[in-house]
Design an enzyme around this catalytic site. Structure first.
Site, short mmCIF file in Angstrom:
data_model
loop_
_atom_site.label_atom_id
_atom_site.label_comp_id
_atom_site.label_asym_id
_atom_site.label_seq_id
_atom_site.Cartn_x
_atom_site.Cartn_y
_atom_site.Cartn_z
N TYR A 178 -1.89 -0.27 11.17
CA TYR A 178 -2.09 -0.97 9.90
C TYR A 178 -0.89 -0.77 8.97
CZ TYR A 178 -3.46 -1.43 5.00
OH TYR A 178 -3.47 -1.74 3.66
N LYS A 180 1.97 -3.38 7.47
CA LYS A 180 2.22 -3.60 6.04
C LYS A 180 3.68 -3.30 5.70
CE LYS A 180 -0.44 -4.45 3.14
NZ LYS A 180 -0.90 -5.77 2.60
N THR A 239 0.83 -1.21 0.00
CA THR A 239 0.00 0.00 0.00
C THR A 239 0.87 1.26 0.00
OG1 THR A 239 -1.51 1.28 1.40
CG2 THR A 239 -0.13 -0.29 2.53
N ASP A 240 0.31 2.34 -0.52
CA ASP A 240 1.03 3.62 -0.47
C ASP A 240 1.18 4.13 0.97
OD1 ASP A 240 -1.63 4.37 -0.02
OD2 ASP A 240 -1.74 5.79 -1.69
N GLU A 241 0.38 3.56 1.90
CA GLU A 241 0.43 4.05 3.29
C GLU A 241 1.78 3.77 3.95
OE1 GLU A 241 -2.95 3.56 5.75
OE2 GLU A 241 -4.35 3.82 4.10
P1 NAD Z 1 -10.32 -6.90 2.47
O1 NAD Z 1 -10.31 -6.57 3.92
O2 NAD Z 1 -11.52 -6.59 1.64
O3 NAD Z 1 -10.08 -8.48 2.31
C1 NAD Z 1 -9.10 -9.17 3.05
C2 NAD Z 1 -9.29 -10.66 2.77
O4 NAD Z 1 -8.25 -11.37 3.47
C3 NAD Z 1 -10.63 -11.22 3.27
O5 NAD Z 1 -11.18 -12.09 2.31
C4 NAD Z 1 -10.24 -11.98 4.53
O6 NAD Z 1 -11.10 -13.07 4.83
C5 NAD Z 1 -8.84 -12.46 4.18
N1 NAD Z 1 -8.00 -12.73 5.36
C6 NAD Z 1 -7.82 -11.93 6.43
N2 NAD Z 1 -7.00 -12.53 7.33
C7 NAD Z 1 -6.65 -13.72 6.78
C8 NAD Z 1 -5.81 -14.77 7.19
N3 NAD Z 1 -5.17 -14.74 8.37
N4 NAD Z 1 -5.65 -15.86 6.38
C9 NAD Z 1 -6.30 -15.91 5.19
N5 NAD Z 1 -7.13 -14.95 4.74
C10 NAD Z 1 -7.30 -13.86 5.53
O7 NAD Z 1 -9.01 -6.26 1.88
P2 NAD Z 1 -8.78 -5.52 0.47
O8 NAD Z 1 -9.27 -4.13 0.56
O9 NAD Z 1 -9.25 -6.39 -0.62
O10 NAD Z 1 -7.18 -5.46 0.46
C11 NAD Z 1 -6.42 -6.52 -0.08
C12 NAD Z 1 -4.94 -6.20 0.08
O11 NAD Z 1 -4.64 -5.01 -0.62
C13 NAD Z 1 -4.50 -5.98 1.52
O12 NAD Z 1 -3.23 -6.57 1.66
C14 NAD Z 1 -4.42 -4.48 1.65
O13 NAD Z 1 -3.45 -4.11 2.60
C15 NAD Z 1 -4.01 -4.08 0.25
N6 NAD Z 1 -4.43 -2.74 -0.17
C16 NAD Z 1 -5.74 -2.40 -0.16
C17 NAD Z 1 -6.13 -1.15 -0.63
C18 NAD Z 1 -7.57 -0.71 -0.66
O14 NAD Z 1 -7.84 0.43 -1.02
N7 NAD Z 1 -8.52 -1.56 -0.33
C19 NAD Z 1 -5.15 -0.25 -1.09
C20 NAD Z 1 -3.82 -0.63 -1.03
C21 NAD Z 1 -3.48 -1.88 -0.60
O1 DAU Z 2 -4.07 4.12 0.59
C1 DAU Z 2 -4.32 2.74 0.55
C2 DAU Z 2 -5.18 2.34 1.73
O2 DAU Z 2 -6.50 2.83 1.46
C3 DAU Z 2 -5.21 0.83 1.97
O3 DAU Z 2 -3.93 0.39 2.29
C4 DAU Z 2 -6.21 0.46 3.06
O4 DAU Z 2 -6.32 -0.95 3.16
C5 DAU Z 2 -7.57 1.03 2.70
O5 DAU Z 2 -8.49 0.77 3.74
C6 DAU Z 2 -7.47 2.54 2.44
O6 DAU Z 2 -7.15 3.24 3.68
P1 DAU Z 2 -7.85 4.63 4.06
O7 DAU Z 2 -7.76 4.82 5.50
O8 DAU Z 2 -7.36 5.72 3.17
O9 DAU Z 2 -9.35 4.27 3.58
P2 DAU Z 2 -10.78 4.57 4.23
O10 DAU Z 2 -11.80 4.19 3.21
O11 DAU Z 2 -10.91 3.98 5.59
O12 DAU Z 2 -10.77 6.14 4.41
C7 DAU Z 2 -10.56 7.00 3.28
C8 DAU Z 2 -10.51 8.41 3.80
O13 DAU Z 2 -11.81 8.77 4.27
C9 DAU Z 2 -9.59 8.59 4.99
O14 DAU Z 2 -8.98 9.88 4.91
C10 DAU Z 2 -10.52 8.54 6.20
C11 DAU Z 2 -11.80 9.14 5.66
N1 DAU Z 2 -13.04 8.61 6.25
C12 DAU Z 2 -13.24 7.26 6.26
C13 DAU Z 2 -14.37 6.71 6.79
C14 DAU Z 2 -14.59 5.21 6.82
C15 DAU Z 2 -14.00 9.48 6.75
O15 DAU Z 2 -13.85 10.71 6.72
N2 DAU Z 2 -15.15 8.95 7.27
C16 DAU Z 2 -15.38 7.60 7.34
O16 DAU Z 2 -16.44 7.18 7.86
#
Ligand code: NAD
Ligand code: DAU
Length: 351
Positions: free
Chosen positions: A165, A169, A140-142
Site C-alpha cells: 500500500y 502511494k 499518507t505519512d506511511e
Molecule cells: P476509503 O477506502 O474509505 O475510500 C476510497 C474511495 O475510493 C472509495 O469511495 C472507493 O469507492 C474509491 N475508489 C477506489 N478505487 C477507485 C477507482 N479506481 N476509481 C474511482 N474511485 C475509486 O479511503 P479513505 O480512508 O477515505 O482514504 C482516502 C485517501 O486518503 C486515500 O488516498 C488514502 O491513501 C489517503 N489516506 C487515508 C488515511 C486514513 O487514515 N484513512 C490516512 C492518510 C491518507
Molecule cells: O498512517 C496513515 C494510514 O493510516 C493510511 O494511509 C491508511 O490508508 C489507513 O488505513 C491507516 O493505516 P494503518 O495500517 O495505520 O490503519 P489500520 O486502521 O489498519 O491500523 C491501525 C493500527 O492498528 C495498525 O498498527 C494495525 C493495528 N490493527 C489494525 C486492525 C485493523 C490491529 O492491531 N488490529 C486490527 O484488527
C-alpha cells in the site's frame, strides 16, 4: 465558482471532505468521481445529494475516457485526489489492485489535468496553465516508513515505504512530483497521519474495535499492540486540505498530523471503556507482516506557513466518534454486509 473534482468522494475521508467544503464555502461546486468499490458508499452523502452544487459521477480513475469526460463536461479547475485502495492488510494479501488503482489511476488524472489546463497542451515546453488551477494529491505519512521510539516525519524525511500500500502511494507521489517538475503542473501533496471519525469503513482499527465491542466479539490486537499511530480527526484533515488549496505554495508537500500519538492498545482500552466492556475481549493475534512500529508527524510547516492547526482534542474527537458509531449501528451493519451497494441501484438505477 470553483469546480472541484473530488475522486473517491464516496469513501471515508472523501465524503467528510464534501460535507466540509459545501458546508464551509458558498462558491464551490463538487463533482464526485467514484467507482464505488467495496469502500465507496453513496449513503454517506445523503445529506448533500439534493444540493445543486453537488454532482456524482460513477467512474474509475483509471479510465482515461471517463476522466477526460468529467473535465470536459464540468470545467474542472481543481482536483483533490482521494480515490485509492486504502487498507494496508488488503495490500498484503492482494497487492495488484493497489498498483493499478493507486499508481495508474494517479497517472491518468495527472495527464488529464495537464491536457485540460495547459494553455498549449501539444507543446511539451509550455509551462503555462489556466489561472487558478490546482491538483492536490492526498497522500499518507506511511510513505516515510517507520520511526523508532523518537523523532518525527518532516517533509524532508526520505521516502521509505514498507507495505505494498505505502509503496503504491509513494509511487503516486513521485508521479505527482514529476508532473510538477517536468510540465510545471501546479501540484501539492498532503501527507497525513491516521484519520478517525464518522463514515470510516469498519475494517480499520477504531470502527472495527467499536463494532466488536458492541457485539461482544474478541478484539484482534496485532502483536504486542505497542505500535504507535498519530491520530487526526477527519474534519481537521479536511480543513488542512482546504487550507493547502487556498494558501499552499505551488509544488510543495505539507505534512498533516493530529499531535496525538497513541499505542494501539491504548486505543483499544479507550474503546472498551467507552462501550462498557472489559479487557477479557482483547486477543493478541499474529502481527501484520512488515508492521510499521511508529508514525509521528511534525506539523511545523503547515502550522507556521499556512496557519492551520488541529481543532479537535483527542478526547472530544474520540467521544464524538464512539457516539457516532453507537448512533449509526444500522449504517455499520449495512456496510459490513455489503448491503449499501443496493442503495446505489435503488437511488440511481443503471446510471
Ligand atoms: P476509503 O477506502 O474509505 O475510500 C476510497 C474511495 O475510493 C472509495 O469511495 C472507493 O469507492 C474509491 N475508489 C477506489 N478505487 C477507485 C477507482 N479506481 N476509481 C474511482 N474511485 C475509486 O479511503 P479513505 O480512508 O477515505 O482514504 C482516502 C485517501 O486518503 C486515500 O488516498 C488514502 O491513501 C489517503 N489516506 C487515508 C488515511 C486514513 O487514515 N484513512 C490516512 C492518510 C491518507
Ligand atoms: O498512517 C496513515 C494510514 O493510516 C493510511 O494511509 C491508511 O490508508 C489507513 O488505513 C491507516 O493505516 P494503518 O495500517 O495505520 O490503519 P489500520 O486502521 O489498519 O491500523 C491501525 C493500527 O492498528 C495498525 O498498527 C494495525 C493495528 N490493527 C489494525 C486492525 C485493523 C490491529 O492491531 N488490529 C486490527 O484488527
Amino acid at each position: 465558482m470553483q469546480t472541484i473534482l473530488v475522486t473517491g468522494g464516496a469513501g471515508f475521508i472523501g465524503s467528510n471532505f464534501i460535507y466540509y467544503m459545501l458546508g464551509t464555502h458558498d462558491d464551490v461546486r463538487i463533482v464526485n468521481l467514484d467507482a464505488l468499490t467495496y469502500a465507496g458508499n453513496l449513503e454517506n452523502l445523503r445529506g448533500v445529494e439534493l444540493d445543486p452544487r453537488y454532482t456524482f459521477v460513477r467512474g474509475d480513475v483509471r479510465d482515461k475516457a471517463a476522466v477526460d469526460a468529467v473535465f470536459d463536461a464540468y470545467g474542472v479547475d481543481t482536483v483533490v485526489h482521494f480515490a485509492a485502495e486504502s487498507h494496508v492488510d488488503r495490500s498484503i494479501t492482494n497487492p495488484e489492485i493497489f498498483l493499478s488503482t493507486n499508481i495508474l489511476g494517479t497517472g491518468v488524472l495527472l495527464e488529464s489535468a495537464k491536457r485540460h489546463w495547459n494553455l498549449r497542451p501539444d507543446d511539451k515546453y509550455c509551462r503555462e496553465y489556466r489561472a487558478g488551477v490546482r491538483y492536490l494529491q492526498v497522500s499518507t505519512d506511511e510513505v516515510y516508513g517507520a520511526l523508532g521510539k523518537t523523532g518525527m516525519f518532516t517533509e524532508a524525511t526520505p521516502l521509505s515505504p514498507n507495505s505494498p500500500y505505502s509503496a503504491s502511494k509513494t509511487s503516486a507521489d513521485l508521479l505527482v512530483r514529476a508532473y510538477g517538475e517536468t510540465y510545471g503542473l501546479p501540484v501539492n501533496i498532503t501527507r497525513c497521519s491516521n484519520n478517525y471519525g464518522p463514515y470510516q469503513f469498519p475494517e480499520k482499527l477504531i470502527p472495527l474495535m467499536i463494532r466488536n465491542c458492541l457485539l461482544g466479539k474478541p478484539l484482534p490486537v496485532y502483536g504486542d499492540g505497542m505500535q504507535v499511530r498519530d491520530w487526526l480527526h477527519v474534519r481537521d484533515h479536511c480543513a488542512a486540505i482546504d487550507t493547502v488549496l487556498r494558501k499552499g505554495r505551488v509544488g510543495d508537500v505539507y505534512n498533516v498530523g493530529g499531535n496525538n500519538e497513541k499505542a494501539n492498545i491504548e486505543i483499544v482500552r479507550l474503546v472498551l471503556a467507552a462501550t462498557g466492556r472489559d479487557e477479557s475481549l482483547i486477543r493478541h493475534v499474529q502481527d501484520r507482516p512488515g508492521h510499521d512500529r511508529r508514525y509521528a508527524i511534525d506539523n511545523t510547516k503547515i502550522t507556521t506557513e499556512l496557519g492551520w492547526a488541529p481543532a479537535y482534542t483527542f478526547e472530544r474527537g474520540m467521544s464524538e466518534t464512539v457516539q457516532w458509531y453507537l448512533d449509526n449501528t444500522a449504517w455499520v451493519e449495512r456496510v459490513v454486509s455489503g448491503e449499501y451497494q443496493n442503495y446505489y441501484d435503488t437511488m440511481y438505477g443503471n446510471v
